[in-house]
Write a protein that holds these residues in place. Structure first.
Motif, PDB file in Angstrom:
ATOM      1  N   HIS A 103      35.549  10.824 -15.151  1.00 28.75           N
ATOM      2  CA  HIS A 103      36.233  10.342 -13.943  1.00 28.75           C
ATOM      3  C   HIS A 103      36.782   8.957 -14.262  1.00 28.75           C
ATOM      4  CE1 HIS A 103      36.509  10.450  -9.376  1.00 28.75           C
ATOM      5  NE2 HIS A 103      36.967   9.251  -9.704  1.00 28.75           N
ATOM      6  N   SER A 104      38.099   8.834 -14.340  1.00 28.44           N
ATOM      7  CA  SER A 104      38.710   7.559 -14.728  1.00 28.44           C
ATOM      8  C   SER A 104      38.900   6.640 -13.523  1.00 28.44           C
ATOM      9  CB  SER A 104      40.082   7.806 -15.368  1.00 28.44           C
ATOM     10  OG  SER A 104      39.978   8.610 -16.517  1.00 28.44           O
ATOM     11  N   PRO A 105      38.890   5.312 -13.750  1.00 33.20           N
ATOM     12  CA  PRO A 105      39.243   4.380 -12.674  1.00 33.20           C
ATOM     13  C   PRO A 105      40.660   4.662 -12.169  1.00 33.20           C
ATOM     14  CG  PRO A 105      38.257   3.216 -14.526  1.00 33.20           C
ATOM     15  CD  PRO A 105      38.516   4.609 -14.992  1.00 33.20           C
ATOM     16  N   GLN A 106      40.901   4.321 -10.904  1.00 33.36           N
ATOM     17  CA  GLN A 106      42.242   4.546 -10.340  1.00 33.36           C
ATOM     18  C   GLN A 106      43.287   3.651 -10.992  1.00 33.36           C
ATOM     19  OE1 GLN A 106      39.417   4.247  -8.641  1.00 33.36           O
ATOM     20  NE2 GLN A 106      39.396   5.472  -6.769  1.00 33.36           N
ATOM     21  N   ILE A 107      42.879   2.436 -11.352  1.00 32.52           N
ATOM     22  CA  ILE A 107      43.760   1.503 -12.054  1.00 32.52           C
ATOM     23  C   ILE A 107      43.088   1.144 -13.374  1.00 32.52           C
ATOM     24  CG2 ILE A 107      45.029  -0.669 -11.964  1.00 32.52           C
ATOM     25  CD1 ILE A 107      45.815   1.205  -9.726  1.00 32.52           C
ATOM     26  N   SER A 108      43.767   1.411 -14.485  1.00 34.71           N
ATOM     27  CA  SER A 108      43.167   1.182 -15.798  1.00 34.71           C
ATOM     28  C   SER A 108      44.016   0.222 -16.621  1.00 34.71           C
ATOM     29  CB  SER A 108      43.019   2.508 -16.553  1.00 34.71           C
ATOM     30  OG  SER A 108      42.165   3.392 -15.847  1.00 34.71           O
ATOM     31  N   VAL A 109      43.342  -0.628 -17.376  1.00 33.94           N
ATOM     32  CA  VAL A 109      44.008  -1.601 -18.237  1.00 33.94           C
ATOM     33  C   VAL A 109      43.439  -1.463 -19.647  1.00 33.94           C
ATOM     34  CG1 VAL A 109      44.460  -4.045 -18.674  1.00 33.94           C
ATOM     35  CG2 VAL A 109      44.298  -3.209 -16.309  1.00 33.94           C
ATOM     36  N   VAL A 110      44.328  -1.343 -20.632  1.00 35.42           N
ATOM     37  CA  VAL A 110      43.922  -1.331 -22.041  1.00 35.42           C
ATOM     38  C   VAL A 110      44.528  -2.564 -22.693  1.00 35.42           C
ATOM     39  CG1 VAL A 110      43.924  -0.067 -24.218  1.00 35.42           C
ATOM     40  CG2 VAL A 110      43.892   1.194 -22.047  1.00 35.42           C
ATOM     41  N   THR A 111      43.689  -3.487 -23.138  1.00 40.04           N
ATOM     42  CA  THR A 111      44.200  -4.756 -23.668  1.00 40.04           C
ATOM     43  C   THR A 111      44.830  -4.586 -25.043  1.00 40.04           C
ATOM     44  OG1 THR A 111      42.029  -5.302 -24.616  1.00 40.04           O
ATOM     45  CG2 THR A 111      42.513  -6.094 -22.370  1.00 40.04           C
ATOM     46  N   ASN A 112      44.173  -3.859 -25.935  1.00 41.83           N
ATOM     47  CA  ASN A 112      44.667  -3.627 -27.299  1.00 41.83           C
ATOM     48  C   ASN A 112      43.735  -2.641 -27.987  1.00 41.83           C
ATOM     49  OD1 ASN A 112      42.361  -5.152 -28.005  1.00 41.83           O
ATOM     50  ND2 ASN A 112      43.539  -7.041 -28.086  1.00 41.83           N
ATOM     51  N   MET A 113      44.116  -2.225 -29.180  1.00 36.58           N
ATOM     52  CA  MET A 113      43.282  -1.316 -29.963  1.00 36.58           C
ATOM     53  C   MET A 113      43.301  -1.741 -31.426  1.00 36.58           C
ATOM     54  SD  MET A 113      41.792   1.067 -28.177  1.00 36.58           S
ATOM     55  CE  MET A 113      41.415   2.261 -29.447  1.00 36.58           C
ATOM     56  N   LYS A 155      40.478   6.396 -24.531  1.00 34.33           N
ATOM     57  CA  LYS A 155      41.473   7.118 -23.732  1.00 34.33           C
ATOM     58  C   LYS A 155      40.895   7.658 -22.427  1.00 34.33           C
ATOM     59  CE  LYS A 155      44.055  10.074 -26.017  1.00 34.33           C
ATOM     60  NZ  LYS A 155      44.434  11.063 -27.067  1.00 34.33           N
ATOM     61  N   ASN A 156      39.583   7.825 -22.371  1.00 35.57           N
ATOM     62  CA  ASN A 156      38.971   8.337 -21.141  1.00 35.57           C
ATOM     63  C   ASN A 156      39.155   7.393 -19.959  1.00 35.57           C
ATOM     64  OD1 ASN A 156      38.011  10.872 -21.892  1.00 35.57           O
ATOM     65  ND2 ASN A 156      36.131  10.033 -22.756  1.00 35.57           N
ATOM     66  N   ILE A 157      39.556   6.158 -20.222  1.00 35.29           N
ATOM     67  CA  ILE A 157      39.756   5.234 -19.103  1.00 35.29           C
ATOM     68  C   ILE A 157      40.945   5.655 -18.241  1.00 35.29           C
ATOM     69  CG2 ILE A 157      41.300   3.548 -20.213  1.00 35.29           C
ATOM     70  CD1 ILE A 157      39.530   1.359 -18.853  1.00 35.29           C
ATOM     71  N   PHE A 158      41.877   6.436 -18.816  1.00 35.62           N
ATOM     72  CA  PHE A 158      43.015   6.913 -18.018  1.00 35.62           C
ATOM     73  C   PHE A 158      43.199   8.431 -18.060  1.00 35.62           C
ATOM     74  CE2 PHE A 158      44.800   5.758 -22.214  1.00 35.62           C
ATOM     75  CZ  PHE A 158      45.404   6.960 -22.577  1.00 35.62           C
ATOM     76  N   LEU A 159      42.508   9.102 -18.947  1.00 38.04           N
ATOM     77  CA  LEU A 159      42.746  10.529 -19.177  1.00 38.04           C
ATOM     78  C   LEU A 159      42.473  11.388 -17.947  1.00 38.04           C
ATOM     79  CD1 LEU A 159      43.674  12.180 -21.640  1.00 38.04           C
ATOM     80  CD2 LEU A 159      41.267  12.663 -22.114  1.00 38.04           C
ATOM     81  N   HIS A 160      41.566  10.952 -17.091  1.00 34.46           N
ATOM     82  CA  HIS A 160      41.162  11.764 -15.940  1.00 34.46           C
ATOM     83  C   HIS A 160      41.713  11.224 -14.620  1.00 34.46           C
ATOM     84  CE1 HIS A 160      38.516  13.659 -18.825  1.00 34.46           C
ATOM     85  NE2 HIS A 160      38.023  12.471 -19.128  1.00 34.46           N
ATOM     86  N   GLN A 161      42.726  10.386 -14.689  1.00 36.38           N
ATOM     87  CA  GLN A 161      43.368   9.906 -13.463  1.00 36.38           C
ATOM     88  C   GLN A 161      44.155  11.037 -12.811  1.00 36.38           C
ATOM     89  OE1 GLN A 161      45.771   6.594 -14.807  1.00 36.38           O
ATOM     90  NE2 GLN A 161      44.218   5.091 -14.237  1.00 36.38           N
TER      91      GLN A 161
END
Length: 205
Positions: free
Chosen positions: A157-167, A186-192
């Protein structure tokens, strides 16, 4: 995580706490846990015979430990505090991940939302455990969480608003390879759903 232990005891659960430290190393905490009704499994074999129905994995514990895989094969549900929190949080969640800059970005984002008049709860890698206080979080509040790859690897279950700073390559002593590390992030946005939003760093710097 005493607040989480107390939450489950209050709900009537039978709680076992497992720790690789010895009773001597735990000191008075061991007595405190047993006094409130917690069964302790301590020392080198603390992960042997994982027969509990639900197992909460700590954030830094590798997802594919042989003992955890064996527990899954036996039918145990292996989850984490953050997984359950994201499943049941009643308000909008802002999640921040990346190889660098997570804490700074999370802190700035929380301050911006507070300045906008929001009641903000900060958790994940910083702040306080949020699951034990989930009943105090109101639908109009907002949550800002800093999330590591260890926390995200099994999130559904991903957050509604996701931020990825860098990889960049990181924690490869825990993850089996760079691809597993990327897939976890990627799971931070994959399930939005269609209303979710993700902010990416175009330059990845």
């Amino acid at each position: 995580n005493l607040p989480l232990v107390r939450l489950f005891l209050k709900a009537g659960a039978y709680v076992t706490a497992r720790d690789k430290r010895t009773r001597k190393q735990l000191g008075s905490l061991a007595d405190k846990l047993e006094k409130i009704g917690v069964r302790l499994v301590l020392g080198a074999g603390y992960l042997d015979d994982l027969t509990e129905d639900v197992i909460f994995r700590t954030p830094g514990m590798p997802y594919h430990l042989p003992q955890l895989d064996a527990a899954r094969a036996r039918g145990s549900a292996v989850t984490s505090e953050m997984e359950v929190f994201l499943d049941y949080c009643p308000c909008k969640v802002f999640g921040v991940t990346g190889s660098d800059g997570k804490t700074t970005t999370t802190t700035i984002l929380a301050k911006m939302l507070q300045h906008a008049g929001k009641t903000v709860h900060v958790g994940g890698n910083i702040g306080k455990p949020l699951l034990p206080v989930i009943e105090q979080i109101k639908p109009d509040d907002v949550v800002v969480v800093e999330l590591s790859s260890f926390q995200l690897i099994s999130v559904g279950h991903s957050p509604q608003i996701s931020v990825v700073t860098n990889m960049s390559p990181n924690h490869l002593d825990i993850h089996k390879d760079m691809q597993e590390y990327i897939d976890a992030k990627k799971n931070i946005f994959l399930h939005q759903n269609a209303f979710g939003r993700t902010v990416l760093n175009l330059d990845n710097s």
